[in-house]
Structures are given as C-alpha cells and as structure tokens.
Design an enzyme around this catalytic site. Structure first.
Site, PDB file in Angstrom:
ATOM      1  N   ARG A  31     -16.110   8.677  59.586  1.00 10.30           N
ATOM      2  CA  ARG A  31     -17.160   8.328  60.547  1.00 10.30           C
ATOM      3  C   ARG A  31     -17.081   6.849  60.922  1.00 10.30           C
ATOM      4  NH1 ARG A  31     -20.559  12.613  57.783  1.00 10.30           N
ATOM      5  NH2 ARG A  31     -21.042  11.137  56.118  1.00 10.30           N
ATOM      6  N   PHE A  54     -21.585  20.988  65.126  1.00 10.72           N
ATOM      7  CA  PHE A  54     -21.981  21.177  63.718  1.00 10.72           C
ATOM      8  C   PHE A  54     -22.578  19.869  63.207  1.00 10.72           C
ATOM      9  CE2 PHE A  54     -18.097  23.639  64.553  1.00 10.72           C
ATOM     10  CZ  PHE A  54     -18.521  24.936  64.287  1.00 10.72           C
ATOM     11  N   ASP A  89     -26.238  21.979  66.802  1.00 12.99           N
ATOM     12  CA  ASP A  89     -26.332  22.597  65.484  1.00 12.99           C
ATOM     13  C   ASP A  89     -27.147  23.876  65.594  1.00 12.99           C
ATOM     14  OD1 ASP A  89     -25.634  21.538  62.509  1.00 12.99           O
ATOM     15  OD2 ASP A  89     -27.393  22.827  62.443  1.00 12.99           O
ATOM     16  N   ALA A 110     -22.136  26.935  67.499  1.00 14.33           N
ATOM     17  CA  ALA A 110     -21.195  25.986  68.103  1.00 14.33           C
ATOM     18  C   ALA A 110     -20.224  26.668  69.058  1.00 14.33           C
ATOM     19  CB  ALA A 110     -20.434  25.246  67.006  1.00 14.33           C
ATOM     20  N   ASP A 145     -16.601  19.034  63.076  1.00 10.98           N
ATOM     21  CA  ASP A 145     -16.712  18.967  61.612  1.00 10.98           C
ATOM     22  C   ASP A 145     -17.420  20.226  61.122  1.00 10.98           C
ATOM     23  OD1 ASP A 145     -16.793  18.189  58.975  1.00 10.98           O
ATOM     24  OD2 ASP A 145     -18.492  16.822  59.230  1.00 10.98           O
ATOM     25  N   CYS A 202     -13.111  21.015  55.903  1.00  8.73           N
ATOM     26  CA  CYS A 202     -13.451  20.857  54.488  1.00  8.73           C
ATOM     27  C   CYS A 202     -12.982  22.059  53.684  1.00  8.73           C
ATOM     28  CB  CYS A 202     -14.957  20.643  54.313  1.00  8.73           C
ATOM     29  SG  CYS A 202     -15.977  22.011  54.912  1.00  8.73           S
TER      30      CYS A 202
END
Length: 400
Positions: free
Chosen positions: A215, A231, A253, A282, A302, A342
C-alpha cells in the site's frame, strides 16, 4: 506447566526429515501409532517428540484429532511452552517490529514464523487483538494473556477466536474482551494515514497489516489519478490513495458495514470529497462499470483467497483470470493495475502468467514494475513455505 514428565510421541521412519530441516508441523500419518496410539493423547497436551530410533527431537504440543497433529515448540527436550517461554518469544517478536516500524501498529506475533505456532497477535497501540487458533494455544490462554500484559502492559486485550481454523481444532468460536477496558474507538496509523479499527466486528483481527508495504508503494502511482479499489474492506488501499493525492477513489465491497468504515476513514483523513463507495459483488460491479463506460487510471485488486485448498487451484486460478481480465477492460490506455493474491497455493509465477495472458486477451501490453510480498511483521519461516502466502504485482497496462 506441571513438573511431571512429558509423554513421548514416536515418529515413523524418515518422518523426522522435515523437522530436522526446521519445519515444525507433524502430520498424523507420520506418527508410529503402534508405539504412540493417538487416542492416548489429549488436545493441547505437550509431548516429547522422538524419531523412529528413539532419539529425542524436541518438544511439541499435540491435537490427535487433526491432520497436523503436532507442532514443535523447541528442539530442547527440557523446554515446555509456559509463561516464561511465552514472555521470551514475545520479546523477540517485539524487537523485530520495533526495528521495522515507527509506530506501535503491526502484527506482533505471526504464528509459526515467530515460533509460537497457532498464535496471532495484532497490535493497535495499547489494544491487542489475539487469535488462539489451535488447541495447544487454547489451553495456554491465561499464560498468553499474562505474558502479553507483562511484555506490553496493554489497555485491553481482545480475543478474536472466531476463525475457521478453530473448527478444525475442535474449539468453540468466540469474540470477547479478555483483559482490561476496551476504549470506545480503536485506531491505527499506517504509512502516515489514520484508520478506525472495527476490532470486535471486523474481519479476522479487524485489520490486514500484511499489505502495508504494498500500500505504501501504491502511493507513488496515484497522485492526480482516478482510482478503483475492489474488495476494499475498510479502505486500506483506497483511503491511502486519496491521502496520497488521487483525484478520486471508488471503493467497492460486498459489506455495507465495511463501506461505512471506508467513509469514516476518509473523513478521519480529510479526503471525504475524493472517496465514494459502491456496494456489491466485485465481479458484478466490474461488469456494471464496464457497461457504464467508466475508465480508471489505477485499479487495485486485493481479493480474498480464491484458493484455500489444493483442490481449489483450478477453479481459483480461473477466478483470478476473470477478475484481472474484467479489471483490465476498465483501465485507461496507459494505466496501473495492482494485482494481489493472498492464496498460498497460487504460485507467484502463476499470478504473473495470469496477468500476462489476460493482458493479451484484452489486446494490451503489460510491464511488471514491482513485485511485493508481505511486510516484516509477517516474516517468512524459511523451512515453512506455508508462511509465504502474499503476492502483489504493480503492472503497467497499455496499448502499444
């Protein structure tokens, strides 16, 4: 811990190779159940681990009901996990964070990587958010809370024991203030930007510190730009983009509560006039924005983990392809895409290949400008690949 001798756990032949290499997980099929029947152990019990030849490998705690049935504590057979060792390892973990970050806002304990498997602690100044994810840590709850109070003297400690891993461990889920008095509002500072933390109601511990460095890099690309944050959760990316000089930011979101937090965080940083929100899925939001002819200079992707287990890899990769392709169709002719994952089971080279293939599919060129990872408060244990999960690409997407 009791002074009585620990029971022993005997491994099968060759099962100790990973342990000798530094890994700390033991699987149930690696246990010699003829010598060490798993039914003889209780969840959270600490044991001495022996190789197939009886040579001692160290101590561990065990949960006989789970696939990962034991996690190593120490190579020293005399060392058990108690308040003293917890204090020692917390101090070691704290030393790293104080070295890496200027303010007391970080993940203080990252489980296995800090040699405290099953324990997660996020620090928000004088407030701690704690996850006890395994039976071995659950039985030590009081010792952990005592150790945290001794090392940090926090105003409050919140237990966020509501993660899916606890179900696998046979543990009940709960969220409560375990020690101290929780202030009405909890805040953190990241990359010079202030955020309100929904510590009792937010996802996981209330915040995601892992993308902090990525970020920070976003801020270099968004001055004067129109930004889309997908997201968005509570605006970790989007509000930082606005604070760094973006001309406008749209945060998308599926949670109305999360978007309320986006607006609160935008106000905290004096950028409410730049930040708008959009409620919805999304994928559907991207399709709607495409239909409306919108275009953005910077898009942040993300998403949550699309690949949670190995069997999800094929479908998960397709989801990453779809979301990246839809996002690229919304980019200006020369723009920036931040594509993150992730999912531990998505290899970095596969994410790169997904970006390559989707850029060609929409007849664009792609240049990878930066590759990001998790921050220093999520250190990677070199023997445990599972601790390295976060990936982030800064990609220039353009028409040649």
């Amino acid at each position: 811990m009791s002074a009585s001798p620990l029971a022993t756990l005997r491994l099968r032949k060759n099962a100790e190779r990973r342990i000798r290499a530094g890994h700390i997980w033991l699987y149930s099929n690696e246990v010699d159940t003829n010598i060490s029947p798993l039914r003889n152990y209780t969840s959270g019990q600490q044991v001495i681990v022996e190789g197939y030849n009886g040579k001692v490998l160290g101590t561990a705690y065990i949960n006989p009901q789970t696939l990962i049935c034991a996690r190593m504590i120490s190579q020293n057979p005399e060392q058990v996990l108690d308040k003293s060792l917890l204090v020692h390892r917390l101090k070691i973990a704290l030393g790293l964070r104080e070295l890496a970050f200027p303010t007391p806002h970080y993940r203080l304990v990252y489980g296995e990587s800090d040699l405290l498997p099953g324990l997660v602690v996020d620090r928000f100044g004088d407030v701690l958010s704690v996850q006890l994810n395994t039976a071995g840590m659950q039985v030590l709850e009081d010792d952990i809370l005592d150790a945290l109070e001794k090392v940090l003297k926090p105003q409050a400690i919140v237990l966020r024991n509501d993660g899916g891993m606890r179900k696998l461990e046979g543990l009940v889920e709960e969220t409560r203030v375990a020690r101290g008095t929780l202030p009405d509002e909890v805040y953190l500072e990241e990359n010079g930007v202030k955020f309100h933390v929904p510590i009792l109601s937010g996802q996981k511990t209330g915040w995601f510190y892992d993308h902090r460095m990525n970020r920070a890099r976003l801020q270099h690309y968004c001055k004067g730009k129109k930004v889309l944050d997908l997201f968005s959760y509570v605006g970790g990316w989007g509000v930082q983009a606005a604070a760094a000089g973006a001309s406008s930011v749209l945060c998308v979101d599926a949670s109305e509560t999360a978007l309320d937090e986006v607006e609160k965080n935008a106000s905290l940083n004096g950028v409410s006039d730049k930040v708008e929100t959009m409620l919805g899925d999304a994928f559907e939001a991207l399709k709607q924005l495409i239909q409306e002819g919108e275009r953005f200079d910077v898009i942040v992707l993300d998403p949550p983990a699309f690949i949670k287990r190995r069997k999800d890899i094929k479908n998960g990769e397709l989801a990453y392809q779809r979301i990246n392709q839809l996002a690229m169709r919304l980019l200006e002719k020369d723009a920036i895409l931040i594509s993150a994952s992730c999912s531990m089971h998505l290899a970095y080279d596969r994410l790169i290949d997904i970006v390559r293939s989707t850029s060609r599919h929409v007849d664009r060129q792609a240049q990878i400008l930066e590759q990001g990872h998790q921050g220093a408060d999520h250190p990677v244990h070199p023997a445990i690949p599972e601790t390295a999960y976060l990936k982030s690409l800064v990609v220039r997407v353009f028409r040649d």
